[in-house]
Design a protein around this motif. Structure first.
Motif, PDB file in Angstrom:
ATOM      1  N   ALA A 198       0.833  -1.211   0.000  1.00 56.86           N
ATOM      2  CA  ALA A 198       0.000   0.000   0.000  1.00 56.86           C
ATOM      3  C   ALA A 198       0.861   1.252   0.000  1.00 56.86           C
ATOM      4  CB  ALA A 198      -0.934   0.004   1.200  1.00 56.86           C
ATOM      5  N   ALA A 199       1.968   1.224   0.724  1.00 56.83           N
ATOM      6  CA  ALA A 199       2.843   2.391   0.772  1.00 56.83           C
ATOM      7  C   ALA A 199       3.500   2.659  -0.577  1.00 56.83           C
ATOM      8  CB  ALA A 199       3.918   2.193   1.845  1.00 56.83           C
ATOM      9  N   ILE A 200       3.882   1.611  -1.271  1.00 59.26           N
ATOM     10  CA  ILE A 200       4.559   1.788  -2.564  1.00 59.26           C
ATOM     11  C   ILE A 200       3.580   2.225  -3.644  1.00 59.26           C
ATOM     12  CG2 ILE A 200       5.743   0.537  -4.426  1.00 59.26           C
ATOM     13  CD1 ILE A 200       7.101  -1.142  -2.252  1.00 59.26           C
ATOM     14  N   PHE A 201       2.380   1.622  -3.654  1.00 56.74           N
ATOM     15  CA  PHE A 201       1.462   1.850  -4.771  1.00 56.74           C
ATOM     16  C   PHE A 201       0.317   2.795  -4.462  1.00 56.74           C
ATOM     17  CE2 PHE A 201       3.416  -2.323  -5.623  1.00 56.74           C
ATOM     18  CZ  PHE A 201       4.079  -1.976  -6.787  1.00 56.74           C
ATOM     19  N   GLY A 202       0.320   3.449  -3.297  1.00 52.65           N
ATOM     20  CA  GLY A 202      -0.633   4.516  -3.047  1.00 52.65           C
ATOM     21  C   GLY A 202      -1.882   4.150  -2.279  1.00 52.65           C
TER      22      GLY A 202
END
Length: 68
Positions: free
Chosen positions: A31-35
């Motif tokens: 979730a942090a990498i892809f928003g």
């Protein structure tokens, strides 16, 4: 081990690391990498990791190719 099996195993390991990060630090790497968890691409990544985990179940039931 075939290329498909190795790829599935790598994705399953990535998923396991992500779940470990959620459990220990309450931090979702995907979730942090892809928003975020609701972004379509994140959901695709979650689906691929889930399918890889299901495919890895078949590795439990394959015979060893090398005699020990």
């Amino acid at each position: 081990m075939s290329g498909l099996q190795r790829t599935a195993l790598i994705f399953a390991i990535i998923g396991a690391i992500n779940w470990g990060m959620i459990g220990f630090f309450n931090f979702d790497v995907v979730a942090a990498i892809f928003g975020g968890q609701t972004v379509a691409f994140s959901r695709v990544i979650y689906a691929i990791i889930g399918l890889s985990g299901l495919y890895c179940i078949s590795l439990l039931f394959t015979a060893d190719e090398e005699p020990q």
